[in-house]
Write a protein that holds these residues in place. Structure first.
Motif, PDB file in Angstrom:
ATOM      1  N   VAL A  85      33.628  -4.042  41.880  1.00  0.00           N
ATOM      2  CA  VAL A  85      32.412  -4.916  42.723  1.00  0.00           C
ATOM      3  C   VAL A  85      31.522  -5.350  41.574  1.00  0.00           C
ATOM      4  O   VAL A  85      30.300  -3.702  42.272  1.00  0.00           O
ATOM      5  N   GLU A  86      30.576  -5.907  41.473  1.00  0.00           N
ATOM      6  CA  GLU A  86      29.426  -5.579  40.307  1.00  0.00           C
ATOM      7  C   GLU A  86      28.154  -7.183  41.221  1.00  0.00           C
ATOM      8  O   GLU A  86      26.992  -6.154  41.449  1.00  0.00           O
ATOM      9  N   LYS A  87      28.653  -8.015  41.383  1.00  0.00           N
ATOM     10  CA  LYS A  87      27.889  -8.972  42.323  1.00  0.00           C
ATOM     11  C   LYS A  87      28.897  -9.182  43.314  1.00  0.00           C
ATOM     12  O   LYS A  87      29.609 -10.381  42.886  1.00  0.00           O
ATOM     13  N   ILE A  88      28.471  -9.192  44.486  1.00  0.00           N
ATOM     14  CA  ILE A  88      29.109 -10.161  45.165  1.00  0.00           C
ATOM     15  C   ILE A  88      28.192 -10.633  46.956  1.00  0.00           C
ATOM     16  O   ILE A  88      27.238  -9.645  47.263  1.00  0.00           O
ATOM     17  N   ASP A  89      28.399 -11.345  47.709  1.00  0.00           N
ATOM     18  CA  ASP A  89      27.146 -12.146  48.816  1.00  0.00           C
ATOM     19  C   ASP A  89      27.651 -11.677  49.537  1.00  0.00           C
ATOM     20  O   ASP A  89      29.376 -11.043  49.815  1.00  0.00           O
ATOM     21  N   SER A  90      26.838 -11.349  50.668  1.00  0.00           N
ATOM     22  CA  SER A  90      27.027 -10.742  51.863  1.00  0.00           C
ATOM     23  C   SER A  90      28.679 -11.321  52.602  1.00  0.00           C
ATOM     24  O   SER A  90      29.860 -10.768  52.991  1.00  0.00           O
ATOM     25  N   ALA A  91      28.516 -12.563  52.669  1.00  0.00           N
ATOM     26  CA  ALA A  91      29.439 -13.564  53.530  1.00  0.00           C
ATOM     27  C   ALA A  91      30.997 -13.244  52.749  1.00  0.00           C
ATOM     28  O   ALA A  91      32.234 -12.433  53.395  1.00  0.00           O
ATOM     29  N   THR A  92      31.042 -13.523  51.059  1.00  0.00           N
ATOM     30  CA  THR A  92      32.204 -12.399  50.010  1.00  0.00           C
ATOM     31  C   THR A  92      32.742 -11.418  50.883  1.00  0.00           C
ATOM     32  O   THR A  92      33.903 -10.840  50.469  1.00  0.00           O
ATOM     33  N   ALA A  93      32.199 -10.644  50.701  1.00  0.00           N
ATOM     34  CA  ALA A  93      32.027  -9.144  50.919  1.00  0.00           C
ATOM     35  C   ALA A  93      32.271  -9.144  51.884  1.00  0.00           C
ATOM     36  O   ALA A  93      33.686  -7.786  52.398  1.00  0.00           O
ATOM     37  N   GLU A  94      31.871  -9.712  52.880  1.00  0.00           N
ATOM     38  CA  GLU A  94      32.979  -9.353  54.492  1.00  0.00           C
ATOM     39  C   GLU A  94      34.308  -9.832  54.424  1.00  0.00           C
ATOM     40  O   GLU A  94      35.623  -9.179  54.981  1.00  0.00           O
ATOM     41  N   ALA A  95      35.077 -11.033  53.981  1.00  0.00           N
ATOM     42  CA  ALA A  95      35.763 -11.362  53.905  1.00  0.00           C
ATOM     43  C   ALA A  95      37.022 -10.866  53.132  1.00  0.00           C
ATOM     44  O   ALA A  95      37.775 -11.169  53.276  1.00  0.00           O
ATOM     45  N   TRP A  96      36.006 -10.480  52.089  1.00  0.00           N
ATOM     46  CA  TRP A  96      37.548  -9.562  51.298  1.00  0.00           C
ATOM     47  C   TRP A  96      37.447  -8.082  51.615  1.00  0.00           C
ATOM     48  O   TRP A  96      37.965  -7.881  51.379  1.00  0.00           O
ATOM     49  N   GLY A  97      36.498  -7.702  52.059  1.00  0.00           N
ATOM     50  CA  GLY A  97      36.854  -6.180  53.139  1.00  0.00           C
ATOM     51  C   GLY A  97      36.414  -5.341  51.927  1.00  0.00           C
ATOM     52  O   GLY A  97      36.591  -4.036  51.640  1.00  0.00           O
ATOM     53  N   VAL A  98      35.350  -5.979  50.547  1.00  0.00           N
ATOM     54  CA  VAL A  98      34.626  -4.961  50.037  1.00  0.00           C
ATOM     55  C   VAL A  98      33.320  -4.861  49.574  1.00  0.00           C
ATOM     56  O   VAL A  98      32.373  -6.095  50.343  1.00  0.00           O
ATOM     57  N   ALA A  99      33.084  -3.941  48.611  1.00  0.00           N
ATOM     58  CA  ALA A  99      30.706  -3.912  48.254  1.00  0.00           C
ATOM     59  C   ALA A  99      30.736  -3.734  47.151  1.00  0.00           C
ATOM     60  O   ALA A  99      32.065  -3.006  46.401  1.00  0.00           O
ATOM     61  N   GLU A 100      29.590  -4.157  46.846  1.00  0.00           N
ATOM     62  CA  GLU A 100      29.032  -3.796  45.619  1.00  0.00           C
ATOM     63  C   GLU A 100      29.447  -2.399  45.437  1.00  0.00           C
ATOM     64  O   GLU A 100      29.580  -1.568  46.302  1.00  0.00           O
ATOM     65  N   GLY A 101      30.258  -2.017  44.359  1.00  0.00           N
ATOM     66  CA  GLY A 101      30.369  -0.875  43.960  1.00  0.00           C
ATOM     67  C   GLY A 101      31.939  -0.366  44.103  1.00  0.00           C
ATOM     68  O   GLY A 101      32.524   0.764  43.160  1.00  0.00           O
ATOM     69  N   ASP A 102      32.526  -0.658  44.699  1.00  0.00           N
ATOM     70  CA  ASP A 102      33.943  -0.539  45.322  1.00  0.00           C
ATOM     71  C   ASP A 102      34.797  -0.850  43.758  1.00  0.00           C
ATOM     72  O   ASP A 102      34.858  -1.977  42.977  1.00  0.00           O
ATOM     73  N   ARG A 103      36.640  -0.040  44.131  1.00  0.00           N
ATOM     74  CA  ARG A 103      37.107  -0.019  42.998  1.00  0.00           C
ATOM     75  C   ARG A 103      38.247  -0.822  43.733  1.00  0.00           C
ATOM     76  O   ARG A 103      38.434  -0.471  44.550  1.00  0.00           O
ATOM     77  N   VAL A 104      38.549  -1.852  42.866  1.00  0.00           N
ATOM     78  CA  VAL A 104      39.970  -2.905  42.967  1.00  0.00           C
ATOM     79  C   VAL A 104      40.582  -2.610  42.150  1.00  0.00           C
ATOM     80  O   VAL A 104      39.764  -2.652  40.873  1.00  0.00           O
ATOM     81  N   ALA A 105      41.748  -3.742  42.493  1.00  0.00           N
ATOM     82  CA  ALA A 105      42.142  -4.032  41.605  1.00  0.00           C
ATOM     83  C   ALA A 105      42.456  -5.750  41.847  1.00  0.00           C
ATOM     84  O   ALA A 105      42.405  -6.272  42.952  1.00  0.00           O
ATOM     85  N   VAL A 106      42.666  -6.615  41.256  1.00  0.00           N
ATOM     86  CA  VAL A 106      42.797  -7.535  40.938  1.00  0.00           C
ATOM     87  C   VAL A 106      44.629  -8.585  41.399  1.00  0.00           C
ATOM     88  O   VAL A 106      45.033  -7.762  40.282  1.00  0.00           O
ATOM     89  N   ARG A 107      43.993  -9.475  42.200  1.00  0.00           N
ATOM     90  CA  ARG A 107      45.977  -9.849  42.316  1.00  0.00           C
ATOM     91  C   ARG A 107      45.845 -11.602  41.210  1.00  0.00           C
ATOM     92  O   ARG A 107      44.653 -12.011  41.248  1.00  0.00           O
ATOM     93  N   GLU A 108      46.273 -10.995  40.483  1.00  0.00           N
ATOM     94  CA  GLU A 108      46.353 -11.923  39.700  1.00  0.00           C
ATOM     95  C   GLU A 108      46.478 -13.701  39.320  1.00  0.00           C
ATOM     96  O   GLU A 108      46.126 -14.722  38.720  1.00  0.00           O
ATOM     97  N   LEU A 109      47.084 -13.415  40.565  1.00  0.00           N
ATOM     98  CA  LEU A 109      47.570 -15.172  40.978  1.00  0.00           C
ATOM     99  C   LEU A 109      46.449 -15.518  41.846  1.00  0.00           C
ATOM    100  O   LEU A 109      45.808 -14.999  42.936  1.00  0.00           O
ATOM    101  N   LEU A 110      45.598 -16.094  41.519  1.00  0.00           N
ATOM    102  CA  LEU A 110      44.754 -17.259  42.190  1.00  0.00           C
ATOM    103  C   LEU A 110      45.248 -18.984  42.899  1.00  0.00           C
ATOM    104  O   LEU A 110      45.742 -19.933  42.752  1.00  0.00           O
ATOM    105  N   VAL A 111      44.902 -18.996  44.516  1.00  0.00           N
ATOM    106  CA  VAL A 111      45.616 -20.202  45.116  1.00  0.00           C
ATOM    107  C   VAL A 111      44.199 -20.723  45.161  1.00  0.00           C
ATOM    108  O   VAL A 111      43.170 -20.741  45.419  1.00  0.00           O
ATOM    109  N   THR A 112      44.181 -21.355  44.496  1.00  0.00           N
ATOM    110  CA  THR A 112      42.932 -22.380  44.366  1.00  0.00           C
ATOM    111  C   THR A 112      43.287 -24.085  44.882  1.00  0.00           C
ATOM    112  O   THR A 112      44.828 -24.487  44.800  1.00  0.00           O
TER     113      THR A 112
END
Length: 344
Positions: free
Chosen positions: A69-96
């Motif tokens: 994660v390179e850029k993320i605002d604090s609210a989204t970081a809290e909602a996703w449970g991650v912080a800038e610098g964290d290594r993550v796997a991306v779920r390819e399916l996006l629900v919009t």
């Protein structure tokens, strides 16, 4: 700027430099570390995208994405449970709000930032994305196996403790299915392939298969009967891509009352299928269409996945042509169970 491999939809590709955006509210920007290559990327290259709504070109393919994660605002970081610098796997399916979208499949580079596939140094994560933290002690290219494993853990849903499982196709999806089947409790795992798959069949034993069958040199039905004392397979998982003949073979290899999972994408209709097999032998058919990224990541983080044995070969972005040649089996004298791009 972010370097990216762009598919034009007509069996051509080009490298482009694309501006890196700021994240949208509720989204983020990912610095891609590595992305695995898949047979569906070959179809994407040819202008065919495996979604009901088609695709859009030109576009950036690649959906087996690991990054930081390179850029993320604090609210989204809290909602996703991650912080800038964290290594993550991306779920390819996006629900919009407009329905489903799939990273690396159906976004055009002319839409938004255009950075919606893993064959690029950055990925824009849109609102509604799901990411899962990955362990730090392994190379990122090894961890891209999370995505095929995300599918495989759903394909093995019919597998029960001590079942005999036949997996058709020793490609990278078949390898992930070996791991998933063992985690689900399979006692015996048999992998089938062709003479062309000799390297992959041998590697399947290293990943965890008990037996392999070369269908070009021996009768697969007789061999599975021999290996199971006439019982046949409790579950057959068709993970082979391309030739639909494996569907008919699956129906032969499964026992009465057993289960067949149809997962590998085919390139033409199936001939010679007899629907009477289903009621007369009480066979249950399952679609191989699930995706459980969280379960796959949990297995990897718990050390239950031989990520090193599942890696195969890795190429830097500037050697994409070599990676794609190996993926499409156009490299003389070489084969690989799996291929990944290294972006950092």
């Amino acid at each position: 700027m972010s370097r990216a491999i762009v598919f034009n939809g007509d069996e051509t590709w080009e490298e482009r430099d694309i501006p890196v955006p700021d994240p949208q509210p509720g989204g983020a920007v990912l610095r891609v570390e590595a992305t695995g290559l898949c047979h569906s990327d070959i179809d994407h290259f040819r202008g065919h995208v495996h979604t009901s709504w088609g695709g859009a070109f030109p576009s950036i393919a690649g959906h087996e994405i690991v990054g930081r994660v390179e850029k993320i605002d604090s609210a989204t970081a809290e909602a996703w449970g991650v912080a800038e610098g964290d290594r993550v796997a991306v779920r390819e399916l996006l629900v919009t709000s407009e329905g489903y979208r799939i990273y690396g499949h159906d976004f055009s580079v002319d839409e938004g930032s255009g950075l919606y596939g893993g064959f690029a140094e950055h990925l824009e994560l849109l609102p509604g994305s799901q990411v899962y933290r990955l362990r730090e002690d392994l190379p990122a290219d090894q961890l891209t196996v999370f995505e095929p494993l995300s599918c495989a853990v759903t394909w093995v849903a019919p597998v029960r403790k001590d079942d005999v499982v036949v997996i058709e196709g020793p490609g990278h999806m078949g390898m992930a299915t070996i791991v998933a089947a063992r985690a689900a409790g399979a006692s015996t795992i048999i992998v089938t392939g062709t003479a062309r798959d000799r390297f992959r069949l041998d590697w399947a034993l290293r990943v965890g298969a008990d037996h392999t069958v070369d269908v070009d040199s021996e009768d697969p039905l007789e061999r599975v009967r021999e290996l199971t004392d006439g019982r046949l397979a409790d579950v057959v998982i068709d993970a082979a891509a391309g030739n639909p003949v494996t569907v008919n073979l699956a129906m032969d290899l499964v026992r009465k009352g057993g289960h067949v999972v149809i997962a590998g994408m085919k390139d033409r209709p199936l001939e010679g299928f007899h629907s009477d097999w289903i009621p007369t032998r009480r066979i249950t058919l399952h679609p191989g269409a699930g995706l459980d990224t969280e379960a796959a990541v949990d297995l990897i983080n718990a050390g239950k996945v031989p990520t090193g044995e599942l890696l195969g070969d890795t190429f830097p972005l500037e050697h994409f042509e070599d990676a794609f040649a190996l993926l499409t089996r156009r490299t003389p004298g070489r084969d690989s169970i799996r291929i990944a791009l290294r972006l950092t």
